[in-house]
Motif scaffolding. Structure first.
Motif, PDB file in Angstrom:
ATOM      1  N   LYS B 133     -28.867 -79.238  28.010  1.00 19.47           N
ATOM      2  CA  LYS B 133     -28.834 -78.703  26.643  1.00 19.47           C
ATOM      3  C   LYS B 133     -28.154 -77.320  26.588  1.00 19.47           C
ATOM      4  CE  LYS B 133     -31.733 -77.612  22.749  1.00 19.47           C
ATOM      5  NZ  LYS B 133     -32.912 -76.877  22.410  1.00 19.47           N
ATOM      6  N   GLN B 134     -28.561 -76.448  27.519  1.00 17.36           N
ATOM      7  CA  GLN B 134     -28.039 -75.069  27.459  1.00 17.36           C
ATOM      8  C   GLN B 134     -26.534 -75.030  27.735  1.00 17.36           C
ATOM      9  OE1 GLN B 134     -29.663 -72.266  30.277  1.00 17.36           O
ATOM     10  NE2 GLN B 134     -29.932 -70.779  28.651  1.00 17.36           N
ATOM     11  N   GLN B 135     -26.094 -75.845  28.691  1.00 18.96           N
ATOM     12  CA  GLN B 135     -24.670 -75.874  29.035  1.00 18.96           C
ATOM     13  C   GLN B 135     -23.849 -76.428  27.864  1.00 18.96           C
ATOM     14  OE1 GLN B 135     -23.779 -78.270  32.488  1.00 18.96           O
ATOM     15  NE2 GLN B 135     -22.273 -76.753  33.179  1.00 18.96           N
ATOM     16  N   ARG B 136     -24.401 -77.491  27.217  1.00 16.54           N
ATOM     17  CA  ARG B 136     -23.710 -78.085  26.077  1.00 16.54           C
ATOM     18  C   ARG B 136     -23.577 -77.054  24.948  1.00 16.54           C
ATOM     19  NH1 ARG B 136     -26.980 -82.292  25.137  1.00 16.54           N
ATOM     20  NH2 ARG B 136     -28.069 -81.350  23.414  1.00 16.54           N
ATOM     21  N   GLU B 137     -24.703 -76.326  24.761  1.00 13.95           N
ATOM     22  CA  GLU B 137     -24.725 -75.308  23.696  1.00 13.95           C
ATOM     23  C   GLU B 137     -23.655 -74.235  23.968  1.00 13.95           C
ATOM     24  OE1 GLU B 137     -28.841 -74.230  22.551  1.00 13.95           O
ATOM     25  OE2 GLU B 137     -28.026 -72.185  22.588  1.00 13.95           O
ATOM     26  N   ILE B 138     -23.534 -73.832  25.215  1.00 16.13           N
ATOM     27  CA  ILE B 138     -22.543 -72.808  25.595  1.00 16.13           C
ATOM     28  C   ILE B 138     -21.132 -73.303  25.298  1.00 16.13           C
ATOM     29  CG2 ILE B 138     -21.491 -71.642  27.588  1.00 16.13           C
ATOM     30  CD1 ILE B 138     -24.379 -71.395  28.700  1.00 16.13           C
ATOM     31  N   LEU B 139     -20.839 -74.558  25.693  1.00 17.56           N
ATOM     32  CA  LEU B 139     -19.495 -75.116  25.450  1.00 17.56           C
ATOM     33  C   LEU B 139     -19.201 -75.232  23.962  1.00 17.56           C
ATOM     34  CD1 LEU B 139     -18.975 -77.895  28.143  1.00 17.56           C
ATOM     35  CD2 LEU B 139     -18.165 -75.556  28.125  1.00 17.56           C
ATOM     36  N   GLU B 140     -20.218 -75.638  23.203  1.00 14.43           N
ATOM     37  CA  GLU B 140     -20.016 -75.765  21.752  1.00 14.43           C
ATOM     38  C   GLU B 140     -19.737 -74.401  21.123  1.00 14.43           C
ATOM     39  OE1 GLU B 140     -22.702 -79.769  20.921  1.00 14.43           O
ATOM     40  OE2 GLU B 140     -23.455 -77.810  20.300  1.00 14.43           O
ATOM     41  N   LEU B 142     -18.520 -71.786  22.567  1.00 11.00           N
ATOM     42  CA  LEU B 142     -17.225 -71.254  23.005  1.00 11.00           C
ATOM     43  C   LEU B 142     -16.054 -72.014  22.390  1.00 11.00           C
ATOM     44  CD1 LEU B 142     -17.795 -70.681  26.832  1.00 11.00           C
ATOM     45  CD2 LEU B 142     -17.277 -68.908  25.179  1.00 11.00           C
ATOM     46  N   LYS B 143     -16.128 -73.344  22.455  1.00  9.15           N
ATOM     47  CA  LYS B 143     -14.946 -74.146  22.110  1.00  9.15           C
ATOM     48  C   LYS B 143     -14.954 -74.734  20.702  1.00  9.15           C
ATOM     49  CE  LYS B 143     -13.020 -73.211  25.798  1.00  9.15           C
ATOM     50  NZ  LYS B 143     -11.997 -72.209  25.676  1.00  9.15           N
ATOM     51  N   VAL B 144     -16.146 -75.001  20.162  1.00 10.19           N
ATOM     52  CA  VAL B 144     -16.188 -75.567  18.808  1.00 10.19           C
ATOM     53  C   VAL B 144     -16.279 -74.444  17.778  1.00 10.19           C
ATOM     54  CG1 VAL B 144     -17.394 -77.159  17.251  1.00 10.19           C
ATOM     55  CG2 VAL B 144     -17.253 -77.681  19.698  1.00 10.19           C
ATOM     56  N   HIS B 145     -17.192 -73.484  18.050  1.00 14.96           N
ATOM     57  CA  HIS B 145     -17.376 -72.410  17.077  1.00 14.96           C
ATOM     58  C   HIS B 145     -16.488 -71.201  17.344  1.00 14.96           C
ATOM     59  CE1 HIS B 145     -20.715 -74.609  15.333  1.00 14.96           C
ATOM     60  NE2 HIS B 145     -21.168 -74.811  16.550  1.00 14.96           N
ATOM     61  N   GLY B 146     -15.903 -71.150  18.506  1.00 14.11           N
ATOM     62  CA  GLY B 146     -14.930 -70.108  18.812  1.00 14.11           C
ATOM     63  C   GLY B 146     -15.507 -68.730  19.098  1.00 14.11           C
ATOM     64  N   PHE B 147     -16.765 -68.683  19.554  1.00 16.65           N
ATOM     65  CA  PHE B 147     -17.354 -67.381  19.895  1.00 16.65           C
ATOM     66  C   PHE B 147     -16.793 -66.882  21.230  1.00 16.65           C
ATOM     67  CE2 PHE B 147     -20.812 -68.958  17.100  1.00 16.65           C
ATOM     68  CZ  PHE B 147     -20.867 -67.879  16.230  1.00 16.65           C
ATOM     69  N   SER B 148     -16.829 -65.539  21.404  1.00 19.57           N
ATOM     70  CA  SER B 148     -16.363 -64.983  22.681  1.00 19.57           C
ATOM     71  C   SER B 148     -17.490 -65.104  23.700  1.00 19.57           C
ATOM     72  CB  SER B 148     -15.995 -63.509  22.519  1.00 19.57           C
ATOM     73  OG  SER B 148     -17.159 -62.766  22.315  1.00 19.57           O
ATOM     74  N   VAL B 149     -17.140 -64.888  24.972  1.00 17.22           N
ATOM     75  CA  VAL B 149     -18.143 -64.971  26.040  1.00 17.22           C
ATOM     76  C   VAL B 149     -19.259 -63.957  25.800  1.00 17.22           C
ATOM     77  CG1 VAL B 149     -18.520 -64.632  28.505  1.00 17.22           C
ATOM     78  CG2 VAL B 149     -16.511 -65.857  27.735  1.00 17.22           C
ATOM     79  N   ALA B 150     -18.869 -62.745  25.367  1.00 18.98           N
ATOM     80  CA  ALA B 150     -19.859 -61.691  25.116  1.00 18.98           C
ATOM     81  C   ALA B 150     -20.829 -62.119  24.018  1.00 18.98           C
ATOM     82  CB  ALA B 150     -19.150 -60.404  24.736  1.00 18.98           C
TER      83      ALA B 150
END
Lengths: 210, 182
Positions: B133-140, B142-150
């Motif tokens: 779940k957490q990894q999927r959330e991170i990818l979403e 970053l890549k779907v919502h376009g948030f930065s790593v920070a």
């Protein structure tokens, strides 16, 4: 986290800290201990038998002075480099200049004499490492207490300085004055260790930032 | 920064070194204003500017014992901030190189198999669905919502490096699932 919240958090963590002593004072402390260690190390391993003759030779004296100056200037610049606003360009430049002089002084005789005898040198290598490693560890422990901004450069000049000191000590142990032997078994290890340290530091910093 | 401002900051920092939290808080606030102005002309993006400013403030906090009372505080602050700025640019370049290469891989793959595009996209989401779940959330994020790593790091409460590692492993799983070679 918002910057204001970060400031509040950092301010709440502000415990009393002791400002570091001046780099020159810390350098003098380290240099004294390092020299003392090298002197004791040389005494334990034993002086070269022809030392009384060797110290009368100009070439020996020049090499010893250059090595000591190299260690002195590079370690001094390392201490200055470990403080954010004290990157003294004049000291850094002097260190680079001495490094160049060192390379010329030790490689020129090989070209001039055309010497091709490397000779047995594993013992010399061991001595350079034995005399250089503990001062390196001590230097690292002292410098890391500051806040070095350029770690790879600091590690490079720190290693040149400490193993240069090891090279200086080995000069009083090894009786082989052949230029190629001296370059291959005394100087080259100093350069290789320093470049390896620099590369490793760069590699680690790249990995950490990915 | 003029002489008076420098002296004022210096006094506040000296108090901070003695453990005065109020003075130290004032010092950091003043410094953040000075550094914001310093970064304004050097970093265009507001979010990046604040990231670098925060990194510089943390570095200043960690390095506060290296300031010697009596010396001007300006060069000390600017040296640290400049270093954080350079470090950040290098870091960003490396991350971008890494992320761009991954995106290019995917793009090439999709171009080559345009007819299977829909199927492939479905497969990406299917693989993502199988991730923790957490990894999927991170990818979403970053890549779907376009948030930065920070930003993802703040949202998930994980460190930036942990976010990057988790995302990297996620990309690897998707790559393997799609049969995309590095």
């Amino acid at each position: 986290m918002k910057t204001d919240a970060l400031i509040r958090e950092l301010a709440s963590q502000a415990q009393p800290v002791q400002p570091l002593a001046h780099p020159f004072r810390r350098f003098a402390y380290w240099f004294f201990l390092a020299l003392l260690y090298v002197a004791i190390g040389v005494l334990i391993i034993g002086f070269r038998k022809d030392l009384s003759d060797a110290i009368t030779k100009t070439s020996f004296l020049i090499q010893a002075v250059v090595l000591l100056t190299l260690s002195f200037t590079t370690s001094l610049s390392a201490f200055y480099l470990s403080i954010p606003d004290l990157r003294n360009q004049r000291i850094m430049l002097t260190a680079v200049l001495v490094l160049a002089v060192w390379l010329v002084v030790f490689s020129a005789p090989i070209l001039l004499t055309g010497d091709v005898t490397v000779g047995e040198g594993l013992r010399c290598l061991r001595n350079v490492l034995f005399l250089g490693l503990p001062p390196s560890a001590l230097l690292y422990l002292i410098l890391i207490k500051a806040f070095p901004l350029r770690k790879a450069e600091l590690i490079f000049i720190g290693l040149v300085s400490t193993f240069g000191l090891g090279c200086f000590g080995t000069r009083f142990i090894c009786p082989n004055d052949d230029p190629l032997h001296f370059f291959a078994w005394h100087c080259l290890p100093v350069l290789l260790v320093s470049v390896a340290g620099f590369g490793l530091a760069r590699f680690i910093s790249c990995k950490q930032s990915l | 920064m003029n002489f008076e401002e420098d002296k004022k900051l210096s006094l506040l920092l000296i108090e901070g070194q003695r453990g005065d939290q109020v003075a130290y808080g004032h010092f950091l606030k003043e410094v953040s204003a000075v550094l914001r102005a310093f970064l304004l002309s050097r970093v265009k993006h507001l979010g990046d500017r604040e990231d670098i400013l925060q990194e510089a403030l943390v570095a200043i906090h960690r390095a506060r014992h290296t300031y010697a009372p009596g010396r001007p505080v300006g060069p000390w602050i600017y040296a640290i901030c400049e270093n954080r700025l350079i470090d950040n640019v290098r870091k960003r370049n490396r991350v971008e190189r890494f992320e761009v290469s991954w995106i290019k891989d995917l793009e090439n793959h999709f171009k080559a198999e345009a007819s299977q595009e829909h199927y492939q996209l479905e497969k990406v989401f299917e693989i993502m669905g199988r991730l923790p779940k957490q990894q999927r959330e991170i990818l979403e994020l970053l890549k779907v919502h376009g948030f930065s790593v920070a930003e993802v790091s703040i949202k998930t409460g994980m460190s930036e490096s942990a976010v990057k590692v988790s995302a990297f492993r996620g990309y690897e799983i998707i790559r393997k699932g799609l049969g995309v070679k590095k």
